[in-house]
Design a protein around this motif. Structure first.
Motif, mmCIF file in Angstrom:
data_model
loop_
_atom_site.group_PDB
_atom_site.id
_atom_site.type_symbol
_atom_site.label_atom_id
_atom_site.label_comp_id
_atom_site.label_asym_id
_atom_site.label_seq_id
_atom_site.Cartn_x
_atom_site.Cartn_y
_atom_site.Cartn_z
ATOM 1 N N UNK A 86 10.825 9.633 11.856
ATOM 2 C CA UNK A 86 9.629 9.833 10.960
ATOM 3 C C UNK A 86 8.236 9.655 11.769
ATOM 4 N N UNK A 87 8.163 9.321 13.166
ATOM 5 C CA UNK A 87 6.877 9.213 13.714
ATOM 6 C C UNK A 87 6.194 7.996 13.180
ATOM 7 N N UNK A 88 5.149 8.164 12.557
ATOM 8 C CA UNK A 88 4.443 6.814 11.718
ATOM 9 C C UNK A 88 5.010 6.527 10.304
ATOM 10 N N UNK A 89 5.891 7.138 9.801
ATOM 11 C CA UNK A 89 6.415 6.942 8.602
ATOM 12 C C UNK A 89 6.191 7.945 7.441
ATOM 13 N N UNK A 90 6.560 7.483 6.139
ATOM 14 C CA UNK A 90 6.488 8.492 5.007
ATOM 15 C C UNK A 90 5.064 8.789 4.665
ATOM 16 N N UNK A 91 4.958 9.772 3.784
ATOM 17 C CA UNK A 91 3.658 9.909 3.150
ATOM 18 C C UNK A 91 3.780 10.777 1.932
ATOM 19 N N UNK A 92 3.063 11.399 1.367
ATOM 20 C CA UNK A 92 2.995 12.200 0.206
ATOM 21 C C UNK A 92 3.199 11.253 -1.082
ATOM 22 N N UNK B 135 -5.197 -13.345 6.800
ATOM 23 C CA UNK B 135 -4.036 -12.739 7.008
ATOM 24 C C UNK B 135 -3.090 -12.377 5.952
ATOM 25 N N UNK B 136 -2.548 -11.188 5.846
ATOM 26 C CA UNK B 136 -1.549 -10.872 4.925
ATOM 27 C C UNK B 136 -0.191 -11.258 5.133
ATOM 28 N N UNK B 137 -0.079 -11.363 6.231
ATOM 29 C CA UNK B 137 1.464 -11.848 6.758
ATOM 30 C C UNK B 137 2.588 -11.047 6.449
ATOM 31 N N UNK B 138 3.700 -11.498 6.168
ATOM 32 C CA UNK B 138 4.923 -10.761 5.869
ATOM 33 C C UNK B 138 4.967 -10.257 4.407
ATOM 34 N N UNK B 139 4.102 -10.802 3.636
ATOM 35 C CA UNK B 139 3.907 -10.240 2.197
ATOM 36 C C UNK B 139 3.578 -9.082 2.149
ATOM 37 N N UNK B 140 2.754 -8.453 3.252
ATOM 38 C CA UNK B 140 2.188 -7.244 3.000
ATOM 39 C C UNK B 140 3.230 -6.041 3.757
ATOM 40 N N UNK B 141 3.519 -5.040 2.990
ATOM 41 C CA UNK B 141 4.138 -3.855 3.544
ATOM 42 C C UNK B 141 3.707 -2.564 2.998
ATOM 43 N N UNK B 142 4.077 -1.495 3.359
ATOM 44 C CA UNK B 142 3.816 -0.167 2.956
ATOM 45 C C UNK B 142 4.950 0.841 2.707
ATOM 46 N N UNK C 275 0.755 -1.298 -0.005
ATOM 47 C CA UNK C 275 -0.153 0.102 -0.045
ATOM 48 C C UNK C 275 0.636 1.140 -0.030
ATOM 49 N N UNK C 276 0.139 2.537 -0.200
ATOM 50 C CA UNK C 276 1.234 3.562 -0.247
ATOM 51 C C UNK C 276 0.635 4.378 1.032
ATOM 52 N N UNK C 277 1.648 4.844 1.673
ATOM 53 C CA UNK C 277 1.706 5.892 2.702
ATOM 54 C C UNK C 277 0.758 5.673 3.609
ATOM 55 N N UNK C 278 0.302 4.189 4.099
ATOM 56 C CA UNK C 278 -0.523 4.394 5.256
ATOM 57 C C UNK C 278 0.404 4.540 6.465
ATOM 58 N N UNK D 50 -4.796 7.614 -0.901
ATOM 59 C CA UNK D 50 -5.149 9.138 -0.905
ATOM 60 C C UNK D 50 -5.937 9.663 0.173
ATOM 61 N N UNK D 51 -5.578 10.664 0.564
ATOM 62 C CA UNK D 51 -6.536 11.354 1.752
ATOM 63 C C UNK D 51 -7.045 12.626 0.749
#
Length: 378
Positions: free
Chosen positions: A313-319, A293-300, A272-275, A349-350
């Motif tokens: 970076x607190x909760x991570x990157x965005x934009x 369960x998405x397991x280890x194959x799921x990242x952001x 996913x992007x920027x969660x 996107x938000x």
């Protein structure tokens, strides 16, 4: 006489209508049954389209700033700048320059010129998408300016792939960008103010990614696109983008799995992007609740771009530059190197503005998913 004259005139009009209708009948009778099987099979569900020709990634490039160069993906960038202005007088001009550099780098890799492109799909986070329109105003190439907030790279890739698959273009560029300073000034606080960030806040990436698509190439190939729906669960905190966008990511991924009759384990990687950290956990919890369960194959992408702890970076990157640069550096190179064969790229996107935030509106979310594969899929 006048009465009979009107009758004759009306009869002539009826005859003309019937004659035209007779000529149009072959067209009117072209029901879906007369459409070729190949065409009927393109849609695979309410939101997902299977691409018959599977457009190929021709080239890709990523450009970033100083903090992106200090992160774990430094080696995957084609260009990094220590100068937040990228040699310009303002941050906004610097963002436009960053987009131009990303496009130029992608074209150089395959020996093409801007004039070789049929279409450009681009967007950013600035008002009226000026980062993109000013970057490309001298290109003289047909241009679609897009706004999907941080999902814009998924939107631009989807539209470009659909245009190529439909035979309306042979080569197109999809690119986006974001800049920490321009986004902070527009959406939150003036950068010199130095406001304290909340624990759920994310760092807007200074980055740009460009992906060139063509009808033919060595891959990876885009096999499916899933168009997201707007999802709003009532989150009003503009400093908690992960919680606002996570329901949209869950909704789109569910649609993709449902439409294609696939499961998470059918993919090597789901991104996913920027969660960020919080949104990633929410999506994981949603699917775990469903027994998938998405397991280890799921990242952001917001977890990949920075070293969250050491770079604070607190909760991570965005934009939208975050997911774009991660895709056009780390992910696509990894696919060409054989690290993954089939991935889902699903930037989110938000869809807010400073005005809606000031008015107390909730934050709608959107997510567009693109399936990349090293093999064309029938």
């Amino acid at each position: 006489m006048y009465f009979y004259h009107n009758i004759l005139r009306n009869m002539r009009q009826v005859l003309i209508f019937l004659e035209k209708r007779q000529k149009l009948m072959p067209l009117l009778n072209d029901s879906p049954k007369s459409i070729g099987k190949e065409e009927r099979e393109k849609p695979v569900g309410a939101q997902t389209r299977r691409l018959r020709t599977c457009p190929s990634v021709l080239s890709f490039a990523a450009v970033g700033g100083r903090f992106e160069g200090e992160g774990p993906l430094r080696e995957y960038f084609d260009e990094l700048s220590e100068d937040h202005f990228f040699g310009e007088k303002t941050w906004e001009k610097g963002e436009s320059t960053m987009q131009r550099h990303a496009l130029s780098r992608a074209l150089e890799k395959v020996g093409l010129k801007v004039s070789d492109l049929d279409l450009i799909f681009a967007g950013d986070l600035l008002n009226q998408c000026v980062g993109s329109s000013f970057a490309l105003r001298e290109s003289r190439i047909p241009f679609y300016g897009l706004y999907g907030a941080c999902s814009t790279m998924g939107e631009s890739l989807s539209l470009a792939a659909l245009m190529l698959d439909g035979g309306y273009a042979s080569c197109a560029a999809a690119l986006t960008s974001s800049h920490f300073c321009t986004a902070e000034r527009q959406y939150r606080m003036p950068v010199p103010y130095g406001s304290q960030r909340t624990p759920t806040a994310q760092w807007t990436a200074t980055g740009s990614g460009c992906c060139l698509l063509a009808c033919e190439g060595e891959g990876p190939y885009i096999t499916h696109v899933t168009t997201g729906k707007i999802v709003d669960k009532g989150v009003t905190d503009a400093n908690n983008m992960g919680a606002a966008m996570a329901p949209a990511a869950y909704d789109t991924l569910c649609a993709l799995f449902r439409d294609t009759r696939t499961k998470p384990e059918d993919y090597d990687l789901i991104v996913t992007g920027d969660l960020g950290r919080l949104g990633h956990q929410i999506v994981s919890d949603f699917f775990a609740r469903d027994g998938l369960p998405l397991g280890e194959r799921y990242t952001d992408c917001g977890l990949l771009l920075y070293d969250i702890e050491s770079q604070d970076m607190h909760c991570g990157g965005s934009g939208c530059g975050c997911s774009a640069s991660v895709l056009c550096g780390y992910l696509l190179r990894g696919m060409r190197e054989g690290k993954w064969n089939r991935i889902i790229f699903a930037p989110t996107g938000a869809l807010l503005s400073p005005t809606t935030t000031f008015q107390g509106e909730s934050i709608p979310g959107i997510c567009h998913a693109v399936v990349f594969s090293n093999h064309k899929e029938g």
